[in-house]
Design a protein around this motif. Structure first.
Motif, mmCIF file in Angstrom:
data_model
loop_
_atom_site.group_PDB
_atom_site.id
_atom_site.type_symbol
_atom_site.label_atom_id
_atom_site.label_comp_id
_atom_site.label_asym_id
_atom_site.label_seq_id
_atom_site.Cartn_x
_atom_site.Cartn_y
_atom_site.Cartn_z
ATOM 1 N N SER A 1 1.432 -1.211 -0.045
ATOM 2 C CA SER A 1 -0.332 -0.019 0.050
ATOM 3 C C SER A 1 0.806 1.254 -0.129
ATOM 4 O O SER A 1 2.167 1.149 0.415
ATOM 5 C CB SER A 1 -1.083 0.077 1.067
ATOM 6 N N LEU B 1 5.479 4.292 2.468
ATOM 7 C CA LEU B 1 6.206 5.897 3.704
ATOM 8 C C LEU B 1 6.435 5.358 4.712
ATOM 9 O O LEU B 1 7.832 6.279 4.827
ATOM 10 C CB LEU B 1 4.756 6.554 3.857
ATOM 11 N N PHE C 1 -3.389 13.139 4.063
ATOM 12 C CA PHE C 1 -4.279 11.791 4.152
ATOM 13 C C PHE C 1 -3.628 11.819 5.933
ATOM 14 O O PHE C 1 -2.594 12.168 5.367
ATOM 15 C CB PHE C 1 -4.704 10.433 3.842
ATOM 16 N N THR D 1 -0.026 9.766 5.866
ATOM 17 C CA THR D 1 1.534 10.796 5.928
ATOM 18 C C THR D 1 1.792 10.589 7.010
ATOM 19 O O THR D 1 3.213 10.167 7.681
ATOM 20 C CB THR D 1 1.160 11.608 5.435
ATOM 21 N N CYS E 1 1.868 10.056 -3.070
ATOM 22 C CA CYS E 1 0.934 9.079 -3.155
ATOM 23 C C CYS E 1 -0.272 9.236 -4.315
ATOM 24 O O CYS E 1 -1.221 8.689 -4.452
ATOM 25 C CB CYS E 1 0.040 8.610 -2.314
ATOM 26 N N GLN E 2 -0.672 10.826 -4.996
ATOM 27 C CA GLN E 2 -1.256 11.310 -5.983
ATOM 28 C C GLN E 2 -0.908 11.792 -6.775
ATOM 29 O O GLN E 2 -1.497 12.746 -7.360
ATOM 30 C CB GLN E 2 -2.272 12.553 -4.442
ATOM 31 N N SER F 1 1.008 5.260 -3.594
ATOM 32 C CA SER F 1 0.128 4.796 -3.556
ATOM 33 C C SER F 1 -0.820 4.083 -5.004
ATOM 34 O O SER F 1 -1.116 5.221 -5.736
ATOM 35 C CB SER F 1 -1.422 5.781 -2.657
ATOM 36 N N ALA G 1 -2.222 -2.004 -3.247
ATOM 37 C CA ALA G 1 -0.942 -1.676 -3.633
ATOM 38 C C ALA G 1 -0.211 -0.434 -3.137
ATOM 39 O O ALA G 1 -0.815 0.576 -3.163
ATOM 40 C CB ALA G 1 -1.082 -2.211 -4.959
ATOM 41 N N TYR H 1 -8.882 17.626 3.136
ATOM 42 C CA TYR H 1 -9.524 17.018 3.382
ATOM 43 C C TYR H 1 -10.698 17.412 4.533
ATOM 44 O O TYR H 1 -9.986 18.382 4.680
ATOM 45 C CB TYR H 1 -8.363 16.046 4.406
HETATM 46 C C1 PLP Z 1 -3.456 7.491 -0.684
HETATM 47 C C2 PLP Z 1 -2.448 8.402 -0.082
HETATM 48 C C3 PLP Z 1 -1.719 7.920 1.001
HETATM 49 C C4 PLP Z 1 -1.785 6.392 1.665
HETATM 50 O O1 PLP Z 1 -1.936 5.383 0.918
HETATM 51 P P1 PLP Z 1 -2.914 4.036 0.868
HETATM 52 O O2 PLP Z 1 -2.232 3.074 -0.956
HETATM 53 O O3 PLP Z 1 -3.942 3.800 0.219
HETATM 54 O O4 PLP Z 1 -1.933 3.124 2.349
HETATM 55 C C5 PLP Z 1 -0.654 8.454 1.374
HETATM 56 N N1 PLP Z 1 -0.564 9.961 1.573
HETATM 57 C C6 PLP Z 1 -1.410 10.393 0.534
HETATM 58 C C7 PLP Z 1 -1.729 11.613 0.550
HETATM 59 C C8 PLP Z 1 -2.611 9.453 -0.604
HETATM 60 O O5 PLP Z 1 -3.718 10.195 -0.732
#
Ligand code: PLP
Length: 399
Positions: A62, A67, A89, A92, A180-181, A208, A221, A339
């Motif tokens: 994931s 991270l 999210f 982090t 992740c984004q 992510s 994943a 958020y």
């Molecule tokens: C989605 C996301 C995560 C975590 O990813 P997962 O795959 O859900 O564990 C971490 N940081 C940010 C900014 C995210 O958008």
């Protein structure tokens, strides 16, 4: 069909045309019993590293795993402090805590919603002091060493990395990008006079592949990218119980491997990512154009000339968000909030001792941002319905 609903995200349409490829991946896995590791994982790792202009990619379970492993492999120790932003999210900051460190925050830039390098400088110069013997900064109030910074590339736009990387090298901090984004996002480095990809600038970066991300698996994943051979090696150990060889454990690790079937799905989808990101950019530009008439009532996403966002999220900003969200919901338009609470004010972080007002820019942003429908298959027709509904709602709200 003008009263048809527009979903915030449509993951059904996105996968329809790829069904045959997904079935082939499943058949390959079944015929070889290759469920964990193996050629599908290695193939994806190579292709994703290449996509990110990075030397190594390590597939994990994931984004949160990515991270956590990146921080541990970068040498973050229990008792350290790691700096990030409050409007992210919680994964982090969870990863920072799970690496044994404490999260701390600096405020964001009002227009990009990403880490404000000036605030990071202030934090390092005013709240910390440099210990020349230890070659480290220590936080004055807590006495803890600050050893890393985690810039979050929020909504698909890269944080202003040149000054962040400069400060990190000046103060001996590791930089872990939370990408992740931001799969495929680009940043123009004035220092290097070239465009750089998300995931290629920090000591290591976390991605992510949660289904809703720009590159999403059909389950859980994630991946780490890095140019550092040793860091990559440590991440490979960490994801697999510290094993260098089956049952020979060099360190204690985790169960954090990338599923082979997910890797196969991701390979099939990676081939389309550039096109999908392009579609997101076109949709964002069209939103910008259609909303230009109401700028002022609505603050549109800001893309500096040094940024090529991949618009994971298209967030607008309005004073009366609750009203707008309610009106859009009534009109059948799906929205989201990314958020709703700044993390220093979350119940989970009561113990950190932050208060309302500590990070005013982030606090104001989280109270006003509203994410509109954004996905590559969003049609012009759907987009027009979103825009019409927003304009109508705003006219009603402002009377
Ligand atoms: C989605 C996301 C995560 C975590 O990813 P997962 O795959 O859900 O564990 C971490 N940081 C940010 C900014 C995210 O958008």
């Amino acid at each position: 069909m003008n009263d048809e609903k527009v979903p915030f995200l449509d993951l059904v349409t996105a996968h329809r045309s790829l069904q045959d490829e997904f079935v082939d991946v499943l058949k390959t896995a079944l015929s070889t019993a290759g469920f964990i590791g193996g050629p599908m994982v290695q193939g994806f790792e190579q292709e994703f590293a290449q996509f990110c202009d990075s030397k190594f990619c390590i597939g994990v379970g994931s984004g949160t795993d990515a991270l956590r492993f990146a921080l541990i492999a970068a040498g973050i120790q229990p008792g350290d402090t790691v700096v990030t932003v409050p409007n992210t999210f919680i994964a982090t900051t969870e990863a920072i805590s799970q690496a044994g460190a404490s999260p701390d925050f600096v405020d964001i830039d009002e227009r990009t919603y990403n880490m404000d390098p000036g605030k990071l400088r202030q934090y390092l110069e005013k709240d910390c002091s440099w210990d020349a013997d230890a070659k480290r900064v220590f936080h004055k109030r807590t006495g803890k060493p600050v050893t890393a910074v985690v810039p979050v590339h929020l909504y698909g736009q890269i944080a202003d990395m040149d000054p962040i990387l400069d400060l990190a090298s000046q103060y001996n901090l590791k930089v872990i990008e939370d990408a992740c984004q931001a799969h495929g996002a680009e940043y123009f480095s004035k220092k290097e006079d070239r465009w750089r990809k998300a995931g290629s600038m920090g000591h290591a970066s976390a991605f992510s592949f949660y289904p809703g991300k720009n590159l999403g698996a059909l389950g859980e994943a994630g991946a780490i990218t890095t140019d550092d051979d040793k860091l990559a090696q440590t991440c490979r150990l960490l994801r697999d119980h510290g094993q260098s060889k089956k049952y020979f454990h060099d360190i204690e690790g985790y169960n954090g491997r990338l599923d082979a079937i997910q890797a196969g799905f991701l390979r099939a989808k990676l081939r389309h990512l550039k096109k999908w990101n392009g579609q997101r950019r076109e949709i964002a530009e069209r939103y910008n154009k259609l909303f230009a008439t109401v700028e002022g009532d609505v603050t549109l996403p800001y893309q500096p000339d040094w940024s090529r966002s991949v618009y994971h999220i298209y967030a607008v900003r309005v004073v009366d968000r609750a009203q707008l969200q309610k009106k859009l919901d009534e009109a059948g338009i799906g929205t989201g909030i990314h958020y709703p609470i700044a993390l220093h004010l979350a119940k989970a972080y009561e113990g950190l001792g932050s208060r309302a007002g500590d990070f005013p820019v982030a606090e104001k942003a989280v109270s006003q941002v509203l994410s509109l429908p954004m996905f590559p298959d969003l049609t012009s027709c759907q987009q027009d319905r979103v825009v019409t509904a927003v304009l109508k709602s705003l006219a009603v709200i402002s009377g």
